[in-house]
Design a protein around this motif. Structure first.
Motif, PDB file in Angstrom:
ATOM      1  N   GLY A  34      11.690 -13.814 -51.498  1.00  0.00           N
ATOM      2  CA  GLY A  34      10.767 -13.754 -52.629  1.00  0.00           C
ATOM      3  C   GLY A  34      10.493 -12.328 -53.058  1.00  0.00           C
ATOM      4  O   GLY A  34      10.414 -12.030 -54.263  1.00  0.00           O
ATOM      5  N   LEU A  35      10.356 -11.432 -52.091  1.00  0.00           N
ATOM      6  CA  LEU A  35      10.164 -10.020 -52.431  1.00  0.00           C
ATOM      7  C   LEU A  35      11.409  -9.449 -53.106  1.00  0.00           C
ATOM      8  O   LEU A  35      11.297  -8.662 -54.059  1.00  0.00           O
ATOM      9  CB  LEU A  35       9.827  -9.219 -51.178  1.00  0.00           C
ATOM     10  N   GLY A  36      12.577  -9.856 -52.624  1.00  0.00           N
ATOM     11  CA  GLY A  36      13.823  -9.427 -53.272  1.00  0.00           C
ATOM     12  C   GLY A  36      13.893  -9.909 -54.708  1.00  0.00           C
ATOM     13  O   GLY A  36      14.316  -9.168 -55.609  1.00  0.00           O
ATOM     14  N   TYR A  37      13.480 -11.160 -54.939  1.00  0.00           N
ATOM     15  CA  TYR A  37      13.451 -11.692 -56.303  1.00  0.00           C
ATOM     16  C   TYR A  37      12.527 -10.853 -57.185  1.00  0.00           C
ATOM     17  O   TYR A  37      12.879 -10.524 -58.324  1.00  0.00           O
ATOM     18  CB  TYR A  37      12.976 -13.148 -56.296  1.00  0.00           C
ATOM     19  N   CYS A  38      11.355 -10.510 -56.664  1.00  0.00           N
ATOM     20  CA  CYS A  38      10.416  -9.708 -57.451  1.00  0.00           C
ATOM     21  C   CYS A  38      10.998  -8.343 -57.798  1.00  0.00           C
ATOM     22  O   CYS A  38      10.842  -7.860 -58.929  1.00  0.00           O
ATOM     23  CB  CYS A  38       9.104  -9.531 -56.685  1.00  0.00           C
ATOM     24  N   ILE A  39      11.670  -7.726 -56.865  1.00  0.00           N
ATOM     25  CA  ILE A  39      12.264  -6.406 -57.104  1.00  0.00           C
ATOM     26  C   ILE A  39      13.345  -6.493 -58.170  1.00  0.00           C
ATOM     27  O   ILE A  39      13.373  -5.700 -59.125  1.00  0.00           O
ATOM     28  CB  ILE A  39      12.808  -5.821 -55.787  1.00  0.00           C
ATOM     29  N   VAL A  40      14.243  -7.466 -58.017  1.00  0.00           N
ATOM     30  CA  VAL A  40      15.341  -7.612 -58.984  1.00  0.00           C
ATOM     31  C   VAL A  40      14.791  -7.933 -60.371  1.00  0.00           C
ATOM     32  O   VAL A  40      15.231  -7.374 -61.378  1.00  0.00           O
ATOM     33  CB  VAL A  40      16.334  -8.696 -58.508  1.00  0.00           C
ATOM     34  N   ARG A  41      13.807  -8.826 -60.421  1.00  0.00           N
ATOM     35  CA  ARG A  41      13.221  -9.214 -61.711  1.00  0.00           C
ATOM     36  C   ARG A  41      12.511  -8.024 -62.367  1.00  0.00           C
ATOM     37  O   ARG A  41      12.610  -7.812 -63.576  1.00  0.00           O
ATOM     38  CB  ARG A  41      12.245 -10.365 -61.491  1.00  0.00           C
ATOM     39  N   ALA A  42      11.775  -7.238 -61.583  1.00  0.00           N
ATOM     40  CA  ALA A  42      11.059  -6.091 -62.148  1.00  0.00           C
ATOM     41  C   ALA A  42      12.024  -5.039 -62.682  1.00  0.00           C
ATOM     42  O   ALA A  42      11.815  -4.501 -63.787  1.00  0.00           O
ATOM     43  CB  ALA A  42      10.141  -5.478 -61.092  1.00  0.00           C
ATOM     44  N   PHE A  43      13.102  -4.756 -61.950  1.00  0.00           N
ATOM     45  CA  PHE A  43      14.082  -3.789 -62.459  1.00  0.00           C
ATOM     46  C   PHE A  43      14.769  -4.330 -63.709  1.00  0.00           C
ATOM     47  O   PHE A  43      15.058  -3.575 -64.643  1.00  0.00           O
ATOM     48  CB  PHE A  43      15.118  -3.441 -61.400  1.00  0.00           C
ATOM     49  N   GLY A  44      15.028  -5.630 -63.737  1.00  0.00           N
ATOM     50  CA  GLY A  44      15.621  -6.237 -64.926  1.00  0.00           C
ATOM     51  C   GLY A  44      14.703  -6.131 -66.135  1.00  0.00           C
ATOM     52  O   GLY A  44      15.155  -5.889 -67.259  1.00  0.00           O
ATOM     53  N   LEU A  45      13.415  -6.307 -65.915  1.00  0.00           N
ATOM     54  CA  LEU A  45      12.451  -6.180 -67.015  1.00  0.00           C
ATOM     55  C   LEU A  45      12.372  -4.736 -67.504  1.00  0.00           C
ATOM     56  O   LEU A  45      12.253  -4.496 -68.714  1.00  0.00           O
ATOM     57  CB  LEU A  45      11.076  -6.659 -66.559  1.00  0.00           C
ATOM     58  N   ARG A  46      12.432  -3.801 -66.588  1.00  0.00           N
ATOM     59  CA  ARG A  46      12.361  -2.391 -67.003  1.00  0.00           C
ATOM     60  C   ARG A  46      13.583  -1.994 -67.817  1.00  0.00           C
ATOM     61  O   ARG A  46      13.489  -1.176 -68.733  1.00  0.00           O
ATOM     62  CB  ARG A  46      12.226  -1.489 -65.783  1.00  0.00           C
ATOM     63  N   ARG A  47      14.733  -2.564 -67.474  1.00  0.00           N
ATOM     64  CA  ARG A  47      15.953  -2.237 -68.199  1.00  0.00           C
ATOM     65  C   ARG A  47      16.081  -3.000 -69.513  1.00  0.00           C
ATOM     66  O   ARG A  47      16.946  -2.692 -70.321  1.00  0.00           O
ATOM     67  CB  ARG A  47      17.174  -2.550 -67.344  1.00  0.00           C
ATOM     68  N   SER A  48      15.252  -4.016 -69.706  1.00  0.00           N
ATOM     69  CA  SER A  48      15.389  -4.863 -70.893  1.00  0.00           C
ATOM     70  C   SER A  48      14.947  -4.175 -72.179  1.00  0.00           C
ATOM     71  O   SER A  48      15.250  -4.655 -73.262  1.00  0.00           O
ATOM     72  CB  SER A  48      14.604  -6.160 -70.707  1.00  0.00           C
ATOM     73  N   GLY A  49      14.228  -3.100 -72.066  1.00  0.00           N
ATOM     74  CA  GLY A  49      13.831  -2.356 -73.254  1.00  0.00           C
ATOM     75  C   GLY A  49      12.559  -2.864 -73.895  1.00  0.00           C
ATOM     76  O   GLY A  49      12.307  -2.588 -75.068  1.00  0.00           O
ATOM     77  N   LEU A  50      11.746  -3.602 -73.183  1.00  0.00           N
ATOM     78  CA  LEU A  50      10.475  -4.071 -73.730  1.00  0.00           C
ATOM     79  C   LEU A  50       9.521  -2.895 -73.907  1.00  0.00           C
ATOM     80  O   LEU A  50       9.579  -1.915 -73.171  1.00  0.00           O
ATOM     81  CB  LEU A  50       9.847  -5.102 -72.786  1.00  0.00           C
ATOM     82  N   ASP A  51       8.634  -3.012 -74.890  1.00  0.00           N
ATOM     83  CA  ASP A  51       7.640  -1.955 -75.085  1.00  0.00           C
ATOM     84  C   ASP A  51       6.549  -2.081 -74.028  1.00  0.00           C
ATOM     85  O   ASP A  51       6.563  -2.990 -73.199  1.00  0.00           O
ATOM     86  CB  ASP A  51       7.060  -1.997 -76.499  1.00  0.00           C
ATOM     87  N   GLY A  52       5.612  -1.188 -74.034  1.00  0.00           N
ATOM     88  CA  GLY A  52       4.617  -1.075 -72.967  1.00  0.00           C
ATOM     89  C   GLY A  52       3.802  -2.326 -72.712  1.00  0.00           C
ATOM     90  O   GLY A  52       3.675  -2.771 -71.582  1.00  0.00           O
ATOM     91  N   GLU A  53       3.228  -2.918 -73.763  1.00  0.00           N
ATOM     92  CA  GLU A  53       2.361  -4.079 -73.562  1.00  0.00           C
ATOM     93  C   GLU A  53       3.155  -5.309 -73.138  1.00  0.00           C
ATOM     94  O   GLU A  53       2.713  -6.065 -72.273  1.00  0.00           O
ATOM     95  CB  GLU A  53       1.578  -4.365 -74.834  1.00  0.00           C
ATOM     96  N   ALA A  54       4.311  -5.518 -73.741  1.00  0.00           N
ATOM     97  CA  ALA A  54       5.129  -6.678 -73.383  1.00  0.00           C
ATOM     98  C   ALA A  54       5.661  -6.544 -71.948  1.00  0.00           C
ATOM     99  O   ALA A  54       5.682  -7.523 -71.190  1.00  0.00           O
ATOM    100  CB  ALA A  54       6.295  -6.832 -74.361  1.00  0.00           C
ATOM    101  N   LEU A  55       6.046  -5.336 -71.578  1.00  0.00           N
ATOM    102  CA  LEU A  55       6.519  -5.090 -70.217  1.00  0.00           C
ATOM    103  C   LEU A  55       5.393  -5.320 -69.215  1.00  0.00           C
ATOM    104  O   LEU A  55       5.589  -5.966 -68.181  1.00  0.00           O
ATOM    105  CB  LEU A  55       7.058  -3.663 -70.090  1.00  0.00           C
ATOM    106  N   ALA A  56       4.208  -4.807 -69.527  1.00  0.00           N
ATOM    107  CA  ALA A  56       3.061  -4.995 -68.636  1.00  0.00           C
ATOM    108  C   ALA A  56       2.716  -6.472 -68.492  1.00  0.00           C
ATOM    109  O   ALA A  56       2.399  -6.936 -67.392  1.00  0.00           O
ATOM    110  CB  ALA A  56       1.860  -4.210 -69.149  1.00  0.00           C
TER     111      ALA A  56
END
Length: 86
Positions: A34-56
């Motif tokens: 589960g922690l691995g999933y969170c890490i992979v998902r968070a890095f994927g979100l950071r690379r997705s190019g979302l702006d600050g509020e959507a990323l948060a």
């Protein structure tokens, strides 16, 4: 004093709580996954190019999964500890 693991396999009596070790290991690995999933998902979100509020907002959705994974992993480690000590 408890005999080493190899001696117990050779016929010495197991402790009362030793059955907790294997399920504890499995539960701990589920928490780590589960922690691995969170890490992979968070890095994927950071690379997705979302702006600050959507990323948060998306990262906020990961917090319960992260906390749950830590809790599950801790419970598994406690089970292993109890199985080995008692």
């Amino acid at each position: 004093m408890r005999p080493p693991c190899a001696a117990r396999r050779l016929g010495a009596k197991a402790t009362a709580m030793e059955w907790l070790v294997l399920p504890g290991v499995v539960i701990t690995l589920l928490g780590v996954a589960g922690l691995g999933y969170c890490i992979v998902r968070a890095f994927g979100l950071r690379r997705s190019g979302l702006d600050g509020e959507a990323l948060a907002a998306e990262l906020q959705k990961l917090i319960p999964v992260n906390l749950g994974s830590v809790f599950v992993g801790a419970i598994g480690l406690i089970m292993v500890l109890i199985g080995r000590v008692f």
